[in-house]
Enzyme design. Sequence first.
Site, mmCIF file in Angstrom:
data_model
loop_
_atom_site.group_PDB
_atom_site.id
_atom_site.type_symbol
_atom_site.label_atom_id
_atom_site.label_comp_id
_atom_site.label_asym_id
_atom_site.label_seq_id
_atom_site.Cartn_x
_atom_site.Cartn_y
_atom_site.Cartn_z
ATOM 1 N N THR A 1 0.825 -1.159 0.095
ATOM 2 C CA THR A 1 0.103 0.025 0.038
ATOM 3 C C THR A 1 0.769 1.171 -0.200
ATOM 4 O OG1 THR A 1 -0.227 0.084 2.215
ATOM 5 C CG2 THR A 1 -1.648 -1.174 1.260
ATOM 6 N N HIS A 2 0.486 2.230 -0.790
ATOM 7 C CA HIS A 2 1.196 3.546 -0.846
ATOM 8 C C HIS A 2 2.676 3.165 -1.448
ATOM 9 C CE1 HIS A 2 -0.979 5.730 2.459
ATOM 10 N NE2 HIS A 2 -1.360 4.423 2.607
ATOM 11 N N LYS B 1 18.099 -3.534 -24.093
ATOM 12 C CA LYS B 1 16.753 -3.490 -23.653
ATOM 13 C C LYS B 1 15.581 -4.434 -24.176
ATOM 14 C CE LYS B 1 15.098 0.370 -22.682
ATOM 15 N NZ LYS B 1 14.663 0.793 -21.185
ATOM 16 N N TYR C 1 -33.186 15.613 -32.822
ATOM 17 C CA TYR C 1 -31.907 15.412 -33.671
ATOM 18 C C TYR C 1 -31.219 17.089 -33.877
ATOM 19 C CZ TYR C 1 -28.368 13.649 -36.590
ATOM 20 O OH TYR C 1 -27.108 13.533 -37.007
ATOM 21 N N LYS D 1 -19.902 9.151 -33.585
ATOM 22 C CA LYS D 1 -19.398 7.906 -34.140
ATOM 23 C C LYS D 1 -18.057 7.607 -34.022
ATOM 24 C CE LYS D 1 -23.220 7.910 -36.962
ATOM 25 N NZ LYS D 1 -23.467 9.153 -36.669
#
Lengths: 527, 527
Positions: free
Chosen positions: A221-222, A349, A383, A391
């Site tokens: 926690t924290h 990496k 409308y 959309k």
Amino acid sequence: MASSTSAAAAAAAVSLSLRLRSPYLNPIKFSQFGFPCSKSLQLVLPCLALDASVTSVSTKGEMEKENKLWGGRFEEGVHESVERFTESVSFEAEELWVHDIRGSIAHANMLAAQGLITEGDRDLIIEGLSKIKIKIETGEFVWRKDREDVHMNIEAALTDMIGEPAKKLHTARSRNDQVVTDIRLWCRDAIDRILIRIKQLQAQLVLLALRNDGLIVPGYTHLQRAQPVLLQHLLLSYVEQLERDAGRLINCQERLNFSPLGACALAGTGHPIDRLMTSQELAFTAPLRNSIDAVSDRDFLLELLSANSITAVHLSRIGEEWVLWASEEFGFIIPSDSVSTGSSIMPQKKNPDPMELVRGKSARVIGDLISLLVLCKGLPSAYNRDLQEDKGPLFDSVKAIIGMLEVTTVFAANITFNSERIRSSLPAGYLDATTLADYLVKKGMPFRTSHEVVGRAVALCIAKKCQLSDLSLDDLWGINSIFEKDVYDFLGVENAVNKFTSYGSTGSCEVQKQLQFWSSKLRHHQS
Amino acid sequence: MASSTSAAAAAAVSLSLRLRSPYLNPIKFSQFGFSCSKSLQLVLPCLALDASVTSVSTKGEMEKENKLWGGRFEEGVHESVERFTESVSFEAEELWVHDIRGSIAHANMLAAQGLITEGDRDLIIEGLSKIKIKIETGEFVWRKDREDVHMNIEAALIDMIGEPAKKLHTARSRNDQVVTDIRLWCRDAIDRILIRIKQLQAQLVLLALRNDGLIVPGYTHLQRAQPVLLQHLLLSYVEQLERDAGRLINCQERLNFSPLGACALAGTGHPIDRLMTSQELAFTAPLRNSIDAVSDRDFLLELLSANSITAVHLSRIGEEWVLWASEEFGFIIPSDSVSTGSSIMPQKKNPDPMELVRGKSARVIGDLISLLVLCKGLPSAYNRDLQEDKEPLFDSVKAIIGMLEVTSVFAANITFNGERIRSSLPAGYLDATTLADYLVKKGMPFRTSHEVVGRAVALCIAKKCQLSDLSLDDLRGINSIFEKDVYDFLGVENAVNKFTSYGSTGSGEVQKQLQFWCSKLDITSAE
């Protein structure tokens, strides 16, 4: 060689001068009805030229203009820039056409059943629509921007194909109820698609839990070490959250599954239509009770995008946790190569990009919701064309959330928890401190006092650079005489985890019950 | 007079004070922070970092008491950190009643499970009841140095009854305690909102009953579309509010689960009975997973989403009524009791309440966005970030309740200007769709009839008249299909009466809607 250097330099100079020549410096000729760019500007910056070739959907720019289907009262044609700005076919056709045709077939069936068109006309209409469907599926259908939207494209194509009967299809219908019928059908399907992905992710998380039986991890926690928990318990907490996400979507789907078809423009119609019949054919629960409400409101989209946003926040939290756990400093998770990417410059990496993008895409899902809230805010009734802008955010939000769920599922299937590293890291952080405080309570000490006694024991550990289980009984007695030899049964993470027994806790029996619950629930669903 | 010069001198002083930027003042760095120099405190007392800035006492002058969690800490918390991290100043008023209720349930359970004695339980409950009375009478002193509502109450209880109070926090953490408080608060808040929604619905239905038969223009794109009964429009708002209520009810059902006993994140080893506290607090059941229980605030996101959708609905009513109250529309006359004037323009009577309803929707949406961004990307279990959930929550609920109340009052205090509305109705060809439907009834395909009526409208524009003013010859000049019965379909009254479909604006249909809502909302017709 001389030629290559000078040619390259010359080319670079040209490209530089092109770049330096700001288009704002070019003269602009104003024609009578607009502002096409001058020829020279078009040559320099073809992408700025306002012609139809910019976009992929044909606007039939070269063909003679056809009259709009609503052109009766209009003397002038629509300006090209207005047509381009207001068309919606380019972004909605692909998603909505299948629902539009389905709705039109239901409407034609109803019109015939009510005697508003003949059965012959109905058959022609349905046959024509089926042909259009095949054309679209095979990619032969040409979407025309000058026909504005998906509805007008299909209706005009039908008229081209079967003539007069096609003109009767729009009887007792408006694009206002037609489009919202399409969108509701689309959303109903979309929610099913999301729900399946949620369940798949839940199942994958349960499988991941089953593969990691007994593994204890630090609970934070924290982001500070708090108490030891079974990894399974943590994974199942994600499953719980996803279950509520699914619940929200199911509620949303139930609430939106009502038919607006037959609300027409806003006030209904005087034709003897049967709204119940179209509602049933399209598998809606019932027709919407009020026609103005039916064409006005997009609250179901706001609800869907809210639900998606909450799911996105949940997934972003998993993303954060797994990215954190895959870092060198944590080192708790090893993603497989199949779900990692490398760096273009740093050879060492291996980045957990998919979960970073899950965390990142939550931003656009929230952004889509905000777009839609702002869009709808303060609109007057019925409308308004503004609503066409619903959309883009809708499709984007659903696409993003489906991608996020799928990738999280794949990631969950392709990570290994580095149990050795985790186990070796567990002694640090005094994860057993609460268990020790509970021990003192069991001996009769009030909790607040035991909290303070253990706090002092932790301070002693810090001074001695050791763990609680390393303290001798004398050390402990130095703090308080209540300690006895059995204290060591409460120290160390394994002991600590085993002491948890409350309902929903991380104790292994309790977690086992949760696992059984989810295994049977998800199996039951999947069969 | 001499005294007036002294006023000028005073003004000059105050000017020089204002012109002296605080950034020019020297700042003395003390050992542990940056207290302002005395001179700066004199010039700008509001900048001085002392406790008197806020209304809640920090007991700045008293000797500092140890934190209840101070066992392992050697140093005290810096004052600026304490001030930045405290939450009691904004949460206490809202949460204390739930905090005490939760503590009583917890104490009862601890005693039933033998974790504290019955005597201790009685002392605790008696103490908590006394604290309750103190808070209610305003005697209770909230202390910022005690951080939050939980610690304030627990510390006050220890001050009052001593040792037994220290046992109350057995098998509990602030992490499960605070989320229990918030869930109880939300459950109540939703009830409060639901009552207001129902009141507004009832008020809208009453407004509809008072305006029987009144026809208004229906708009789409804010252009006149078709005539509708005002009742039909008002009931469309009622429908939207009903879905808003549905969302809140779903949210309430989903959040009504008990996190109490989840403790810090992993549960506890004490033999607690989570079912018992869950039942005493009228939760449906305990939450199944303790990490999930303390981690997630999705129920707040859901509540604030629901509020945002309601706010958007109310903003649309606000827009419409403000528009209708303008001189240009002139359809609505708000009573003086819900209007305000201008400080400069004597003629003004502004519909401010509905402007503010429209405006406050912005902050409700803002609260949701704050919370979404807050939760995004947080790792599991409790993070202090979550403390920031409360202000957006309280603000959103307060705003939405105000919006609903004011809209109810406004609805009760507006008159529709029937005369003005009626005289304005002929304009705008509201009967054009009805005329097109007439032609369809005569056998013409809808698309053709749409075009024919479009041409008739163009003729009206040329002749500056309405459709009903056209002679039969005029109409036959467009198409020979017109017959004398066409005049039964022209004019708004005829047009409205022709609507017959389910959910339409036809008076029979609207009557059915009114009956539905009257019986659902228990409204008995006043006649």
